[in-house]
Design a protein around this motif. Structure first.
Motif, PDB file in Angstrom:
ATOM      1  N   GLN A  74       0.841  -1.187   0.000  1.00 55.58           N
ATOM      2  CA  GLN A  74       0.000   0.000   0.000  1.00 55.58           C
ATOM      3  C   GLN A  74       0.886   1.250   0.000  1.00 55.58           C
ATOM      4  O   GLN A  74       1.749   1.394   0.852  1.00 55.58           O
ATOM      5  CB  GLN A  74      -0.901   0.007   1.225  1.00 55.58           C
ATOM      6  N   VAL A  75       0.657   2.115  -0.968  1.00 54.10           N
ATOM      7  CA  VAL A  75       1.451   3.331  -1.075  1.00 54.10           C
ATOM      8  C   VAL A  75       0.966   4.354  -0.053  1.00 54.10           C
ATOM      9  O   VAL A  75      -0.228   4.610   0.057  1.00 54.10           O
ATOM     10  CB  VAL A  75       1.360   3.928  -2.484  1.00 54.10           C
ATOM     11  N   GLN A  76       1.904   4.906   0.676  1.00 55.84           N
ATOM     12  CA  GLN A  76       1.576   5.939   1.650  1.00 55.84           C
ATOM     13  C   GLN A  76       2.487   7.132   1.467  1.00 55.84           C
ATOM     14  O   GLN A  76       3.685   6.976   1.211  1.00 55.84           O
ATOM     15  CB  GLN A  76       1.708   5.396   3.072  1.00 55.84           C
ATOM     16  N   LEU A  77       1.917   8.314   1.596  1.00 53.16           N
ATOM     17  CA  LEU A  77       2.669   9.551   1.499  1.00 53.16           C
ATOM     18  C   LEU A  77       2.377  10.381   2.743  1.00 53.16           C
ATOM     19  O   LEU A  77       1.202  10.581   3.083  1.00 53.16           O
ATOM     20  CB  LEU A  77       2.280  10.348   0.256  1.00 53.16           C
ATOM     21  N   VAL A  78       3.419  10.847   3.373  1.00 56.01           N
ATOM     22  CA  VAL A  78       3.253  11.629   4.600  1.00 56.01           C
ATOM     23  C   VAL A  78       4.000  12.943   4.460  1.00 56.01           C
ATOM     24  O   VAL A  78       5.225  12.958   4.310  1.00 56.01           O
ATOM     25  CB  VAL A  78       3.774  10.862   5.824  1.00 56.01           C
ATOM     26  N   GLU A  79       3.233  14.029   4.511  1.00 58.86           N
ATOM     27  CA  GLU A  79       3.826  15.361   4.385  1.00 58.86           C
ATOM     28  C   GLU A  79       4.164  15.946   5.751  1.00 58.86           C
ATOM     29  O   GLU A  79       3.539  15.602   6.756  1.00 58.86           O
ATOM     30  CB  GLU A  79       2.874  16.338   3.679  1.00 58.86           C
ATOM     31  N   SER A  80       5.117  16.849   5.733  1.00 58.38           N
ATOM     32  CA  SER A  80       5.447  17.613   6.932  1.00 58.38           C
ATOM     33  C   SER A  80       6.097  18.919   6.504  1.00 58.38           C
ATOM     34  O   SER A  80       6.490  19.071   5.345  1.00 58.38           O
ATOM     35  CB  SER A  80       6.384  16.830   7.858  1.00 58.38           C
ATOM     36  N   GLY A  81       6.201  19.845   7.446  1.00 53.31           N
ATOM     37  CA  GLY A  81       6.919  21.083   7.187  1.00 53.31           C
ATOM     38  C   GLY A  81       6.065  22.311   7.002  1.00 53.31           C
ATOM     39  O   GLY A  81       6.586  23.418   6.834  1.00 53.31           O
ATOM     40  N   GLY A  82       4.760  22.156   7.019  1.00 48.91           N
ATOM     41  CA  GLY A  82       3.906  23.325   6.882  1.00 48.91           C
ATOM     42  C   GLY A  82       3.975  24.203   8.118  1.00 48.91           C
ATOM     43  O   GLY A  82       4.546  23.834   9.142  1.00 48.91           O
ATOM     44  N   GLY A  83       3.402  25.376   8.006  1.00 52.44           N
ATOM     45  CA  GLY A  83       3.396  26.287   9.143  1.00 52.44           C
ATOM     46  C   GLY A  83       2.967  27.674   8.727  1.00 52.44           C
ATOM     47  O   GLY A  83       2.456  27.877   7.621  1.00 52.44           O
ATOM     48  N   SER A  84       3.186  28.607   9.618  1.00 49.81           N
ATOM     49  CA  SER A  84       2.811  30.003   9.385  1.00 49.81           C
ATOM     50  C   SER A  84       4.056  30.869   9.359  1.00 49.81           C
ATOM     51  O   SER A  84       4.856  30.824  10.306  1.00 49.81           O
ATOM     52  CB  SER A  84       1.873  30.482  10.487  1.00 49.81           C
ATOM     53  N   VAL A  85       4.211  31.626   8.281  1.00 46.14           N
ATOM     54  CA  VAL A  85       5.334  32.548   8.168  1.00 46.14           C
ATOM     55  C   VAL A  85       4.841  33.855   7.565  1.00 46.14           C
ATOM     56  O   VAL A  85       3.764  33.897   6.962  1.00 46.14           O
ATOM     57  CB  VAL A  85       6.479  31.990   7.299  1.00 46.14           C
ATOM     58  N   GLN A  86       5.644  34.868   7.695  1.00 46.48           N
ATOM     59  CA  GLN A  86       5.310  36.145   7.088  1.00 46.48           C
ATOM     60  C   GLN A  86       5.701  36.159   5.620  1.00 46.48           C
ATOM     61  O   GLN A  86       6.576  35.390   5.186  1.00 46.48           O
ATOM     62  CB  GLN A  86       6.020  37.269   7.829  1.00 46.48           C
ATOM     63  N   SER A 127       8.297  18.460   3.238  1.00 47.62           N
ATOM     64  CA  SER A 127       8.845  17.133   2.984  1.00 47.62           C
ATOM     65  C   SER A 127       7.713  16.144   2.784  1.00 47.62           C
ATOM     66  O   SER A 127       6.650  16.277   3.385  1.00 47.62           O
ATOM     67  CB  SER A 127       9.709  16.679   4.163  1.00 47.62           C
ATOM     68  N   CYS A 128       7.982  15.161   1.958  1.00 47.72           N
ATOM     69  CA  CYS A 128       7.016  14.089   1.723  1.00 47.72           C
ATOM     70  C   CYS A 128       7.783  12.773   1.694  1.00 47.72           C
ATOM     71  O   CYS A 128       8.652  12.581   0.841  1.00 47.72           O
ATOM     72  CB  CYS A 128       6.294  14.307   0.411  1.00 47.72           C
ATOM     73  N   VAL A 129       7.467  11.907   2.630  1.00 51.31           N
ATOM     74  CA  VAL A 129       8.093  10.594   2.694  1.00 51.31           C
ATOM     75  C   VAL A 129       7.132   9.570   2.106  1.00 51.31           C
ATOM     76  O   VAL A 129       5.965   9.511   2.513  1.00 51.31           O
ATOM     77  CB  VAL A 129       8.464  10.223   4.136  1.00 51.31           C
ATOM     78  N   ASP A 165       0.160  32.248  -1.586  1.00 52.33           N
ATOM     79  CA  ASP A 165       0.646  30.872  -1.459  1.00 52.33           C
ATOM     80  C   ASP A 165      -0.045  30.124  -0.322  1.00 52.33           C
ATOM     81  O   ASP A 165       0.159  28.924  -0.142  1.00 52.33           O
ATOM     82  CB  ASP A 165       2.152  30.859  -1.204  1.00 52.33           C
ATOM     83  N   THR A 166      -0.860  30.826   0.435  1.00 54.44           N
ATOM     84  CA  THR A 166      -1.586  30.177   1.531  1.00 54.44           C
ATOM     85  C   THR A 166      -2.509  29.099   0.993  1.00 54.44           C
ATOM     86  O   THR A 166      -3.343  29.351   0.116  1.00 54.44           O
ATOM     87  CB  THR A 166      -2.402  31.226   2.309  1.00 54.44           C
ATOM     88  N   ALA A 167      -2.346  27.895   1.503  1.00 56.53           N
ATOM     89  CA  ALA A 167      -3.126  26.753   1.024  1.00 56.53           C
ATOM     90  C   ALA A 167      -2.738  25.520   1.822  1.00 56.53           C
ATOM     91  O   ALA A 167      -1.742  25.522   2.557  1.00 56.53           O
ATOM     92  CB  ALA A 167      -2.873  26.501  -0.462  1.00 56.53           C
ATOM     93  N   THR A 168      -3.516  24.481   1.630  1.00 56.27           N
ATOM     94  CA  THR A 168      -3.087  23.163   2.089  1.00 56.27           C
ATOM     95  C   THR A 168      -2.309  22.527   0.947  1.00 56.27           C
ATOM     96  O   THR A 168      -2.793  22.469  -0.183  1.00 56.27           O
ATOM     97  CB  THR A 168      -4.279  22.289   2.476  1.00 56.27           C
ATOM     98  N   TYR A 169      -1.114  22.077   1.249  1.00 59.48           N
ATOM     99  CA  TYR A 169      -0.231  21.487   0.244  1.00 59.48           C
ATOM    100  C   TYR A 169      -0.257  19.972   0.365  1.00 59.48           C
ATOM    101  O   TYR A 169      -0.085  19.428   1.459  1.00 59.48           O
ATOM    102  CB  TYR A 169       1.183  22.011   0.432  1.00 59.48           C
ATOM    103  N   TYR A 170      -0.467  19.327  -0.772  1.00 63.63           N
ATOM    104  CA  TYR A 170      -0.563  17.881  -0.811  1.00 63.63           C
ATOM    105  C   TYR A 170       0.570  17.306  -1.649  1.00 63.63           C
ATOM    106  O   TYR A 170       0.900  17.822  -2.711  1.00 63.63           O
ATOM    107  CB  TYR A 170      -1.890  17.448  -1.434  1.00 63.63           C
ATOM    108  N   GLY A 212      -1.182  12.292  -0.086  1.00 60.68           N
ATOM    109  CA  GLY A 212      -1.013  12.473   1.339  1.00 60.68           C
ATOM    110  C   GLY A 212      -2.195  13.229   1.902  1.00 60.68           C
ATOM    111  O   GLY A 212      -3.104  13.637   1.160  1.00 60.68           O
ATOM    112  N   LYS A 213      -2.176  13.437   3.207  1.00 59.52           N
ATOM    113  CA  LYS A 213      -3.287  14.118   3.854  1.00 59.52           C
ATOM    114  C   LYS A 213      -3.171  15.636   3.818  1.00 59.52           C
ATOM    115  O   LYS A 213      -4.135  16.338   4.141  1.00 59.52           O
ATOM    116  CB  LYS A 213      -3.412  13.630   5.295  1.00 59.52           C
ATOM    117  N   GLY A 214      -2.011  16.117   3.466  1.00 60.89           N
ATOM    118  CA  GLY A 214      -1.838  17.554   3.321  1.00 60.89           C
ATOM    119  C   GLY A 214      -1.197  18.211   4.524  1.00 60.89           C
ATOM    120  O   GLY A 214      -1.265  17.703   5.644  1.00 60.89           O
TER     121      GLY A 214
END
Length: 120
Positions: free
Chosen positions: A1-13, A21-23, A89-94, A111-113
């Motif tokens: 089963q293929v799985q993708l897990v994102e990380s690294g989002g956040g709030s910046v100016q 990152s996506c593993v 650029d504000t959005a959920t990134y998948y 991934g879940k975004g």
């Protein structure tokens, strides 16, 4: 089963940087295209950047020169370096993956975004 897990989002100016990152795990096909897509509130999902097995990359016009997609096949990780961020650029990134196309409609695995919020 293929799985993708994102990380690294956040709030910046605005003007700041983030790296997503996506593993990926579980895939067995020899060729693929992986990409980052985003969806802002009230808008359709759109492509941001893709990279394929041969390291060919594509970028949306809105991010060219600011975003860089890269991959490490050994670690099965794809990154999206985002510089000079704008409120638009504000959005959920998948993170997504396909064995046959780099187009959004053909992405089979998602991934879940991760949420990216850019303040002005």
């Amino acid at each position: 089963q293929v799985q993708l897990v994102e990380s690294g989002g956040g709030s910046v100016q605005a003007g700041g940087s983030l790296r997503l990152s996506c593993v990926v795990s579980g895939y067995t096909f020899s060729s693929y295209c992986m990409g980052w897509f985003r969806q802002a509130p009230g808008k359709e999902r759109e492509g941001v950047a893709t990279v394929d097995t041969d390291d060919n990359t594509m970028y949306a016009d809105s991010v060219k020169g600011r975003f860089t997609i890269s991959q490490d096949n050994d670690k099965r990780t794809v990154w999206l370096r985002m510089n000079t961020l704008k409120p638009d650029d504000t959005a959920t990134y998948y993170c997504a993956m396909s064995s046959w196309t780099c187009r959004l409609f053909g992405m089979r695995y998602w991934g879940k975004g991760t949420l990216v919020t850019i303040s002005s």
